[in-house]
Design a protein around this motif. Structure first.
Motif, PDB file in Angstrom:
ATOM      1  N   ARG A 113       0.926  -1.173  -0.125  1.00 47.67           N
ATOM      2  CA  ARG A 113       0.008   0.124  -0.148  1.00 47.67           C
ATOM      3  C   ARG A 113       0.998   1.286   0.067  1.00 47.67           C
ATOM      4  NH1 ARG A 113      -4.566  -0.060  -2.048  1.00 47.67           N
ATOM      5  NH2 ARG A 113      -5.725   1.417  -0.523  1.00 47.67           N
ATOM      6  N   HIS A 114       1.821   1.172   0.730  1.00 51.72           N
ATOM      7  CA  HIS A 114       2.937   2.337   0.885  1.00 51.72           C
ATOM      8  C   HIS A 114       3.509   2.771  -0.469  1.00 51.72           C
ATOM      9  CE1 HIS A 114       5.640   5.251   2.476  1.00 51.72           C
ATOM     10  NE2 HIS A 114       6.515   4.811   1.882  1.00 51.72           N
ATOM     11  N   PHE A 115       3.815   1.884  -1.207  1.00 50.66           N
ATOM     12  CA  PHE A 115       4.390   2.093  -2.586  1.00 50.66           C
ATOM     13  C   PHE A 115       3.156   1.945  -3.549  1.00 50.66           C
ATOM     14  CE2 PHE A 115       8.036   0.896  -0.118  1.00 50.66           C
ATOM     15  CZ  PHE A 115       8.941   1.990  -0.507  1.00 50.66           C
ATOM     16  N   LYS A 116       1.921   2.258  -3.333  1.00 49.48           N
ATOM     17  CA  LYS A 116       0.885   2.397  -4.252  1.00 49.48           C
ATOM     18  C   LYS A 116       0.649   1.432  -5.425  1.00 49.48           C
ATOM     19  CE  LYS A 116       0.650   7.431  -3.151  1.00 49.48           C
ATOM     20  NZ  LYS A 116       1.447   7.145  -1.824  1.00 49.48           N
ATOM     21  N   VAL A 117       0.921   0.342  -5.122  1.00 51.79           N
ATOM     22  CA  VAL A 117       0.701  -0.732  -6.133  1.00 51.79           C
ATOM     23  C   VAL A 117      -0.845  -0.880  -6.509  1.00 51.79           C
ATOM     24  CG1 VAL A 117       0.507  -3.499  -6.650  1.00 51.79           C
ATOM     25  CG2 VAL A 117       2.458  -2.357  -5.003  1.00 51.79           C
ATOM     26  N   ASN A 118      -1.033  -0.952  -7.847  1.00 55.98           N
ATOM     27  CA  ASN A 118      -2.031  -0.911  -8.439  1.00 55.98           C
ATOM     28  C   ASN A 118      -2.105  -1.656  -9.725  1.00 55.98           C
ATOM     29  OD1 ASN A 118      -1.226   0.973 -10.292  1.00 55.98           O
ATOM     30  ND2 ASN A 118      -1.696   2.563  -8.721  1.00 55.98           N
ATOM     31  N   HIS A 119      -3.429  -1.445 -10.438  1.00 56.31           N
ATOM     32  CA  HIS A 119      -3.498  -1.868 -11.918  1.00 56.31           C
ATOM     33  C   HIS A 119      -2.294  -1.341 -12.717  1.00 56.31           C
ATOM     34  CE1 HIS A 119      -7.197  -4.059 -11.624  1.00 56.31           C
ATOM     35  NE2 HIS A 119      -7.673  -3.211 -10.991  1.00 56.31           N
ATOM     36  N   GLY A 120      -1.380  -2.349 -13.425  1.00 58.80           N
ATOM     37  CA  GLY A 120      -0.341  -1.812 -13.995  1.00 58.80           C
ATOM     38  C   GLY A 120       0.837  -1.904 -13.250  1.00 58.80           C
ATOM     39  N   SER A 121       1.002  -1.955 -12.138  1.00 56.53           N
ATOM     40  CA  SER A 121       2.208  -2.131 -11.395  1.00 56.53           C
ATOM     41  C   SER A 121       2.799  -3.603 -11.808  1.00 56.53           C
ATOM     42  CB  SER A 121       1.958  -2.275  -9.921  1.00 56.53           C
ATOM     43  OG  SER A 121       1.408  -0.812  -9.576  1.00 56.53           O
ATOM     44  N   LYS A 122       4.020  -3.617 -11.897  1.00 56.45           N
ATOM     45  CA  LYS A 122       5.000  -4.954 -12.087  1.00 56.45           C
ATOM     46  C   LYS A 122       5.701  -5.141 -10.775  1.00 56.45           C
ATOM     47  CE  LYS A 122       4.139  -5.187 -16.360  1.00 56.45           C
ATOM     48  NZ  LYS A 122       5.101  -5.136 -17.451  1.00 56.45           N
ATOM     49  N   VAL A 123       5.276  -6.036 -10.266  1.00 58.40           N
ATOM     50  CA  VAL A 123       5.788  -6.508  -8.569  1.00 58.40           C
ATOM     51  C   VAL A 123       6.278  -7.943  -8.735  1.00 58.40           C
ATOM     52  CG1 VAL A 123       5.093  -6.973  -6.381  1.00 58.40           C
ATOM     53  CG2 VAL A 123       3.803  -5.356  -7.430  1.00 58.40           C
ATOM     54  N   ALA A 124       7.537  -8.036  -8.015  1.00 55.73           N
ATOM     55  CA  ALA A 124       8.099  -9.509  -8.048  1.00 55.73           C
ATOM     56  C   ALA A 124       8.178  -9.692  -6.315  1.00 55.73           C
ATOM     57  CB  ALA A 124       9.466  -9.182  -8.475  1.00 55.73           C
ATOM     58  N   VAL A 125       7.919 -10.950  -6.291  1.00 55.31           N
ATOM     59  CA  VAL A 125       8.035 -11.302  -4.991  1.00 55.31           C
ATOM     60  C   VAL A 125       9.216 -12.432  -4.605  1.00 55.31           C
ATOM     61  CG1 VAL A 125       6.638 -12.570  -3.108  1.00 55.31           C
ATOM     62  CG2 VAL A 125       5.588 -11.013  -4.432  1.00 55.31           C
ATOM     63  N   MET A 126      10.054 -12.199  -4.146  1.00 56.60           N
ATOM     64  CA  MET A 126      11.173 -13.078  -3.788  1.00 56.60           C
ATOM     65  C   MET A 126      10.926 -13.930  -2.664  1.00 56.60           C
ATOM     66  SD  MET A 126      14.455 -10.200  -3.971  1.00 56.60           S
ATOM     67  CE  MET A 126      15.487 -11.521  -3.315  1.00 56.60           C
ATOM     68  N   GLY A 127      10.586 -15.325  -2.987  1.00 59.30           N
ATOM     69  CA  GLY A 127      10.298 -16.325  -2.125  1.00 59.30           C
ATOM     70  C   GLY A 127       8.749 -16.297  -1.841  1.00 59.30           C
ATOM     71  N   LEU A 128       8.515 -17.726  -1.850  1.00 62.02           N
ATOM     72  CA  LEU A 128       6.963 -18.102  -1.702  1.00 62.02           C
ATOM     73  C   LEU A 128       6.717 -18.666  -0.193  1.00 62.02           C
ATOM     74  CD1 LEU A 128       4.368 -17.737  -3.304  1.00 62.02           C
ATOM     75  CD2 LEU A 128       4.607 -20.066  -3.908  1.00 62.02           C
ATOM     76  N   GLY A 129       7.056 -18.271   0.700  1.00 65.97           N
ATOM     77  CA  GLY A 129       6.974 -18.746   1.898  1.00 65.97           C
ATOM     78  C   GLY A 129       5.550 -18.012   2.620  1.00 65.97           C
ATOM     79  N   GLY A 130       5.685 -17.938   4.142  1.00 69.99           N
ATOM     80  CA  GLY A 130       4.494 -17.556   4.689  1.00 69.99           C
ATOM     81  C   GLY A 130       4.434 -16.208   4.287  1.00 69.99           C
ATOM     82  N   LEU A 131       5.500 -15.418   4.024  1.00 67.79           N
ATOM     83  CA  LEU A 131       5.564 -13.880   4.025  1.00 67.79           C
ATOM     84  C   LEU A 131       4.974 -13.736   2.301  1.00 67.79           C
ATOM     85  CD1 LEU A 131       8.678 -12.650   5.662  1.00 67.79           C
ATOM     86  CD2 LEU A 131       6.246 -12.154   6.392  1.00 67.79           C
ATOM     87  N   GLY A 132       5.751 -14.370   1.467  1.00 69.22           N
ATOM     88  CA  GLY A 132       5.679 -14.330   0.435  1.00 69.22           C
ATOM     89  C   GLY A 132       4.419 -14.602  -0.432  1.00 69.22           C
ATOM     90  N   HIS A 133       3.866 -15.684  -0.091  1.00 71.63           N
ATOM     91  CA  HIS A 133       2.352 -15.965  -0.559  1.00 71.63           C
ATOM     92  C   HIS A 133       1.357 -14.979  -0.395  1.00 71.63           C
ATOM     93  CE1 HIS A 133       0.629 -17.235   3.243  1.00 71.63           C
ATOM     94  NE2 HIS A 133      -0.353 -17.661   2.571  1.00 71.63           N
ATOM     95  N   MET A 134       1.529 -14.167   0.787  1.00 70.65           N
ATOM     96  CA  MET A 134       0.606 -12.799   1.092  1.00 70.65           C
ATOM     97  C   MET A 134       0.851 -11.606   0.425  1.00 70.65           C
ATOM     98  SD  MET A 134      -1.278 -14.112   3.234  1.00 70.65           S
ATOM     99  CE  MET A 134      -2.556 -12.912   2.838  1.00 70.65           C
ATOM    100  N   GLY A 135       2.186 -11.694  -0.235  1.00 73.03           N
ATOM    101  CA  GLY A 135       2.395 -10.713  -1.211  1.00 73.03           C
ATOM    102  C   GLY A 135       1.895 -11.090  -2.638  1.00 73.03           C
ATOM    103  N   VAL A 136       2.031 -12.070  -2.865  1.00 73.10           N
ATOM    104  CA  VAL A 136       1.139 -12.522  -4.385  1.00 73.10           C
ATOM    105  C   VAL A 136      -0.372 -12.498  -4.256  1.00 73.10           C
ATOM    106  CG1 VAL A 136       0.727 -14.537  -5.748  1.00 73.10           C
ATOM    107  CG2 VAL A 136       3.160 -14.234  -4.766  1.00 73.10           C
ATOM    108  N   LYS A 137      -0.804 -12.695  -3.101  1.00 74.04           N
ATOM    109  CA  LYS A 137      -2.474 -12.554  -3.148  1.00 74.04           C
ATOM    110  C   LYS A 137      -2.765 -10.961  -3.071  1.00 74.04           C
ATOM    111  CE  LYS A 137      -3.370 -17.020  -0.719  1.00 74.04           C
ATOM    112  NZ  LYS A 137      -4.136 -17.699   0.402  1.00 74.04           N
ATOM    113  N   PHE A 138      -1.908 -10.328  -2.171  1.00 77.64           N
ATOM    114  CA  PHE A 138      -2.307  -8.663  -2.068  1.00 77.64           C
ATOM    115  C   PHE A 138      -2.207  -8.031  -3.384  1.00 77.64           C
ATOM    116  CE2 PHE A 138      -1.596  -8.875   2.517  1.00 77.64           C
ATOM    117  CZ  PHE A 138      -3.035  -9.280   2.994  1.00 77.64           C
ATOM    118  N   ALA A 139      -1.032  -8.271  -3.891  1.00 74.12           N
ATOM    119  CA  ALA A 139      -0.832  -7.646  -5.386  1.00 74.12           C
ATOM    120  C   ALA A 139      -1.706  -8.164  -6.527  1.00 74.12           C
ATOM    121  CB  ALA A 139       0.789  -7.882  -5.851  1.00 74.12           C
ATOM    122  N   HIS A 140      -2.015  -9.207  -6.409  1.00 81.09           N
ATOM    123  CA  HIS A 140      -2.956  -9.845  -7.352  1.00 81.09           C
ATOM    124  C   HIS A 140      -4.223  -9.180  -7.262  1.00 81.09           C
ATOM    125  CE1 HIS A 140      -5.030 -12.616 -10.125  1.00 81.09           C
ATOM    126  NE2 HIS A 140      -5.948 -12.758  -8.972  1.00 81.09           N
ATOM    127  N   ALA A 141      -4.624  -8.998  -5.855  1.00 81.08           N
ATOM    128  CA  ALA A 141      -5.972  -8.425  -5.772  1.00 81.08           C
ATOM    129  C   ALA A 141      -6.109  -6.951  -6.071  1.00 81.08           C
ATOM    130  CB  ALA A 141      -6.538  -8.639  -4.402  1.00 81.08           C
TER     131      ALA A 141
END
Length: 396
Positions: free
Chosen positions: A108-136
């Motif tokens: 939210r702080h870095f204003k991710v929205n439609h069109g943002s290109k976001v990379a998530v390093m690691g798909l663990g307990g933290l990373g999988h939440m980053g994927v879900k939020f950025a996708h939403a």
């Protein structure tokens, strides 16, 4: 004990925010100074005098121990609790109060929205939440992992792309690809090649906690006016905002609820420092003269239910005290593995002493010598020295 969810059973006379029967949550902190600018601005997690952790510390008086949430009841000031949307599963909500907010806040702080290109390093307990939020939020999400076996989960959670990164060469095709990188890796890695995948003015957010400082090349930041920053959980208003967002988009953490007998298995591993930086589920049982029946039953169930992708299952015979019992388990394990779709159980022995200082290297050697293994699949190794039996799944 810092991801607490429950039902209000009693309220104090001055409470106005909650009532008996409400679903509420308590996160990483239970208080703060309340007077500094961060606290007044709803950023209690960055309190100038330090937030009061939910566990493993003292409350504001410096005397009362904060015991955390491993209890049947918990008392919390209403200002440091949040409401849980009715449509969300409570078990899946609990990790949102730490892992969830840890990723939601920088997104939210870095204003991710439609069109943002976001990379998530690691798909663990933290990373999988980053994927879900950025996708939403409509972003194009890429997962950067060192394990091919996480691809299916990443795509299911909303990732658009998935790349296995084994060397800096694997990152070169991604040069200047991302606006934001969420680094959830807690192992000490070279982040400089990853910085090269940021666009001009792109940002990498450090979220994981390596035990040593990163070595960062100035040139990696200068080339593109890139930023390297960090983020730690979130304040109370943002925590409630995140839960409301999760309720709207039906987002929870992926969890596995385990029973007490299974908990003991995992705790023993932690005590003996067998939890390595493997991408693995690691189970153990210690301090016994014979293999307990409840663990035997659990192990058989585990083999059949959790390793359908295994190509081989091997037995490491470590001592006379347990060898006979393991040999007796072989038929049951073989049947369970076959039912689960795994390969045949193979009895494997090795010479040389085995102890906590060399077991990981020996297990690596054993797994690497298993014939006909397939990269990206999982293999189960059962390790049985004199006083402990272990079951490991290691992604090769």
């Amino acid at each position: 004990g810092h991801e607490i969810v429950g039902i209000v059973t009693e309220t104090g006379s001055a409470v106005t925010k909650f009532k008996v029967g409400d679903r509420i949550g308590v996160g990483v902190f239970i208080d703060s100074c309340r007077d500094c600018d961060p606290c007044r601005n709803g950023q209690q997690n960055y309190c100038d005098k330090g937030m009061t952790g939910t566990y493993n510390g003292y409350e504001r008086d410096g005397k009362t121990i904060a015991f955390g949430g491993y209890a049947t009841g918990f008392v919390i000031n209403e200002d440091y609790a949040v409401s849980i949307p009715e449509n969300l599963d409570m078990a899946g909500v609990a990790p949102l109060l730490c892992a969830g907010i840890t990723l939601y806040s920088p997104i939210r702080h870095f204003k991710v929205n439609h069109g943002s290109k976001v990379a998530v390093m690691g798909l663990g307990g933290l990373g999988h939440m980053g994927v879900k939020f950025a996708h939403a939020l409509g972003a194009h999400v890429t997962v950067l992992s060192h394990s091919e076996n996480k691809r299916e989960d990443a795509l299911r959670m909303g990732a658009n792309d998935f790349y296995v990164i084994k060397s800096p060469e694997d990152l070169k095709p991604l040069r200047r690809r991302f606006d934001l990188i969420l680094n959830t890796v807690s192992a000490l890695i070279d982040i400089n090649p990853y910085l090269g995948t940021l666009k001009i003015d792109g940002t990498m957010v450090i979220i994981g906690l390596p035990d040593q400082p990163y070595k960062v090349s100035a040139g990696a930041l200068l080339e593109g006016r890139k930023s390297l920053t960090g983020s730690m959980i979130g304040g109370m208003p943002e925590l409630q905002e995140m839960l409301n967002f999760c309720g709207k988009h039906n987002i929870t953490s992926d969890v596995e609820v385990i029973e007490p007998k299974e908990l003991q298995v995992n705790l023993e591993l932690c005590k003996q420092n067998f939890v390595a930086s493997w991408e693995a589920l690691q189970l153990g049982y210690s301090a016994f003269d014979e293999i307990p029946k409840d663990f035997t039953d659990y192990l058989i169930s585990y083999v059949g239910g959790k390793v359908a992708e295994a190509t081989e299952i091997s037995i490491w015979q470590g001592s006379a005290a347990t060898n006979g019992q393991l040999a007796g388990l072989l038929p049951a394990l073989s049947a369970s593995a076959a039912a689960g779709g795994a390969g045949a159980v193979v009895k494997s022995t090795a010479s040389g002493s085995i102890n906590s200082s060399n077991v990981l290297a020996k297990l690596d050697a054993l797994v690497n010598n298993i014939p006909n293994t397939v990269y990206g699949k999982e293999d189960l190794v059962i390790y049985a020295p004199t006083n402990v039996i272990k079951a490991y799944t290691q992604a090769l």
